[in-house]
Design an enzyme around this catalytic site. Structure first.
Site, PDB file in Angstrom:
ATOM      1  N   ASP A  69      40.918  -1.001  44.503  1.00 39.22           N
ATOM      2  CA  ASP A  69      41.778  -0.750  45.630  1.00 39.22           C
ATOM      3  C   ASP A  69      41.194  -0.278  46.844  1.00 39.22           C
ATOM      4  OD1 ASP A  69      44.447   0.415  46.837  1.00 39.22           O
ATOM      5  OD2 ASP A  69      43.089   2.048  46.988  1.00 39.22           O
ATOM      6  N   HIS A 108      51.349  13.699  47.115  1.00 41.64           N
ATOM      7  CA  HIS A 108      50.813  12.790  48.121  1.00 41.64           C
ATOM      8  C   HIS A 108      52.075  12.214  49.062  1.00 41.64           C
ATOM      9  CE1 HIS A 108      48.775   9.102  49.363  1.00 41.64           C
ATOM     10  NE2 HIS A 108      50.058   8.511  49.489  1.00 41.64           N
ATOM     11  N   ARG A 168      43.647  -5.331  53.472  1.00 41.48           N
ATOM     12  CA  ARG A 168      44.997  -5.286  53.748  1.00 41.48           C
ATOM     13  C   ARG A 168      45.114  -4.755  55.416  1.00 41.48           C
ATOM     14  NH1 ARG A 168      47.237  -1.007  50.381  1.00 41.48           N
ATOM     15  NH2 ARG A 168      49.190  -0.913  51.672  1.00 41.48           N
ATOM     16  N   SER A 221      48.392   0.769  45.549  1.00 37.90           N
ATOM     17  CA  SER A 221      47.272   1.617  46.061  1.00 37.90           C
ATOM     18  C   SER A 221      47.285   2.833  45.577  1.00 37.90           C
ATOM     19  CB  SER A 221      47.219   1.141  47.458  1.00 37.90           C
ATOM     20  OG  SER A 221      46.301   2.022  48.099  1.00 37.90           O
ATOM     21  N   LYS A 255      45.276   5.341  42.743  1.00 31.31           N
ATOM     22  CA  LYS A 255      44.074   6.337  42.941  1.00 31.31           C
ATOM     23  C   LYS A 255      44.727   7.796  42.244  1.00 31.31           C
ATOM     24  CE  LYS A 255      44.205   5.921  47.488  1.00 31.31           C
ATOM     25  NZ  LYS A 255      44.670   4.432  48.055  1.00 31.31           N
TER      26      LYS A 255
END
Length: 433
Positions: free
Chosen positions: A161, A82, A168, A183, A187
Site C-alpha cells: 500500500d 478512521h 496514486r 488502502s 492498514k
C-alpha cells in the site's frame, strides 16, 4: 502470468482473479513489476472499477504483503476509528483519550497530512517532544495500561500500500473507491483492531465530494471489514465547512483540549461523542447509543477524559503541561485578520480552499517531504449561518512570515455572503452498517 495481459483485462472491464491480484501485489512489492505498468493498471482500475470480491481480495493481499500486529495479549475488544480526511478534522485527538477514559481499548495508527487535509500525527507533534514513532512493545504497553496510543504505522505494515499510494498521488488515481477502500482497510486490518468506526467525509472539503460516491465508499469499507470478521460502522459526515474553528496543527490541539474540558465547538464535540458512542458499543462497554453517550459526557464532566489525554502525552514523551497551559504550544509571530467586504449571512464556504490556504502559509504540505510549521494556520470567526457586517473579521491568519496576497484573497473568497440566512448543513448525513 504477464502484467501486460492483466492490464488489458482490467482495461476491458473484466474481473481479476485472486491469483492474478496476488501476482500483481507480490510483483510490485518485490520490484519485478515496474512503476509504469502499475500506473497503467491503477488508471484502468480508476476508469473501470472493481467488483466487491476483487476489492476485498486486493485489501487482503496488500495486508498480507507485510507484518500484522498481534494485539491478542491486550484483553477485550480493540476498537479503532478512521477518517477519510478533511479540514479542521482533529476528532481523533479528543476521541482517543475520551474512549480510553470510558474503558475502551483503542490502538490508533494514524497518518500525516497532505494537500488540503491535516494529519493527526502532525498535530500531535506540535506538542513539545511528543513522539509518534513507538516500538510495537511500547505501543502495546500503552494500550494495555492506559487504553490508547496514537502512533505512526511501521514501514513493515502493508508495504504494498505504501508503494501504491505514492504512485496514486502522481498518477491522478487517488479518488478511486476500490483503491481508497483497499488502502484504508489493508492498514487498519494489519493494526490488529477487532472493530472499526469509519468517518467518511462528503462535501467540498472531502476527497469524496459527491454524496453518492461517499456512500459507495462507506459501503465498500464496511463490506471489506465484514469479509475479514472485523465489524465496521461508517458515518457519512459533512465537510462543506471545516470542523470547528481551528485549521492548523497547534491551533487544533488547543481546540481539542477545549473539547475535553467541555468547552469546545459544538460540531467537534458532537462528532466526537457520536463516533465515541459507537466505539463503546462495538467494544461491548455500552448496549445502546444513549447509554454510551451518557458515559462519555460523564468522563468529560468529571475531568477523567482530560486526564487521559495528559497520560497519553506523558506515555509518548510529550510535555503534558500544555493541557493546562496551551501557550506552551508553538506560537505564531503575528496574526492578520481577513475582514468581510459586505454585510449579510455566511451561506457557503469553500472548505478545500481554506485547507490549501493553511498549507501555503506552512500549516500543511504539498509534497510528502515538505516540512510543516506547527504554529501557523487559520482561526475562523464565522461559519455557515452566521451574520457578518462589513469590516468584521471572517478569519485570522496565524503567521511566521508575511502572507502572500494570493492567500489573503483565497481565504476571503472562501466565504460566500448572502442577504438571507441559509439552511444549516447536517453534521451526520447517514450511517452505514
Amino acid at each position: 502470468m504477464r502484467m501486460v495481459d492483466l492490464i488489458a483485462k482490467k482495461r476491458d472491464g473484466q474481473t481479476l482473479t485472486t491469483p492474478e491480484i496476488q501476482f500483481i501485489i507480490d510483483g510490485y512489492t518485490d520490484g519485478s513489476i515496474p512503476d509504469y505498468q502499475m500506473s497503467a493498471l491503477l488508471m484502468a482500475i480508476y476508469l473501470k472499477g472493481m467488483a466487491d470480491p476483487e476489492i476485498a481480495t486486493l485489501a487482503k493481499t496488500m495486508l498480507d504483503s507485510g507484518e500484522k500486529l498481534d494485539l491478542s495479549m491486550i484483553p477485550g475488544i480493540k476498537v479503532d476509528k478512521h477518517s477519510t480526511g478533511g479540514v479542521g478534522d482533529e476528532i481523533s485527538i479528543p476521541l482517543a483519550p475520551l474512549v480510553a477514559a470510558a474503558g475502551a481499548k483503542n490502538p490508533m495508527i494514524s497518518g500525516r497530512g497532505l494537500g488540503h487535509t491535516g494529519g493527526t500525527l502532525d498535530k500531535l507533534e506540535s506538542i513539545p517532544n511528543f513522539n509518534v514513532n513507538q516500538t510495537t512493545e511500547h505501543f502495546i504497553e500503552e494500550v494495555q495500561e492506559h487504553g490508547t496510543a496514537i502512533v505512526s504505522a511501521s514501514k513493515d505494515v502493508a508495504p504494498a500500500d505504501r508503494k501504491i499510494y505514492a504512485l496514486r498521488d502522481v498518477t491522478s488515481t487517488v479518488e478511486s473507491i476500490p483503491l481508497i477502500a483497499s488502502s484504508i482497510m489493508s492498514k487498519k486490518l494489519a493494526s490488529g483492531t477487532n472493530a472499526l468506526v469509519l468517518d467518511v467525509k462528503t462535501g467540498n472539503g472531502a476527497f469524496m465530494k459527491n454524496e453518492a460516491q461517499a456512500k459507495k465508499l462507506a459501503e465498500t469499507l464496511v463490506a471489506i471489514g465484514k469479509q475479514n470478521d472485523v465489524p465496521c460502522v461508517a458515518f457519512l459526515t459533512d465537510m462543506n465547512q471545516p470542523l470547528g474553528y481551528a485549521i492548523g496543527n497547534a491551533l487544533e490541539i488547543k481546540e481539542s483540549i477545549d473539547v475535553l474540558k467541555g468547552e469546545g465547538p459544538k460540531d467537534v464535540t458532537e462528532l466526537t461523542l457520536v463516533l465515541g458512542a459507537e466505539m463503546l458499543i462495538l467494544a461491548g462497554i455500552a448496549k445502546d447509543t444513549a447509554t454510551a453517550r451518557q458515559i462519555l459526557e460523564a468522563k468529560i464532566a468529571d475531568g477523567s477524559a482530560l486526564q487521559a489525554f495528559k497520560q497519553l502525552i506523558i506515555d509518548q514523551g510529550g510535555d503534558a503541561s500544555v493541557v493546562d497551559d496551551p501557550t506552551k504550544l508553538p506560537q505564531a509571530l503575528s496574526t492578520l485578520d481577513i475582514t468581510a467586504k459586505e454585510t449579510g449571512y455566511v451561506s457557503a464556504m469553500q472548505t478545500n480552499e481554506l485547507g490549501l490556504a493553511s498549507m501555503k502559509i506552512g500549516g500543511g504540505r504539498a509534497k510528502k517531504e515538505d516540512l510543516v510549521d506547527p504554529a501557523v494556520g487559520i482561526m475562523l470567526h464565522k461559519k455557515i449561518g452566521d451574520q457578518i457586517t462589513v469590516g468584521e473579521p471572517l478569519a485570522t491568519l496565524y503567521l511566521n512570515a508575511p502572507a502572500p496576497q494570493e492567500v489573503q484573497d483565497q481565504v476571503l473568497n472562501s466565504f460566500t455572503i448572502s442577504a438571507e440566512a441559509p439552511e444549516l448543513p447536517e453534521l451526520i448525513h447517514e450511517i452505514v452498517r
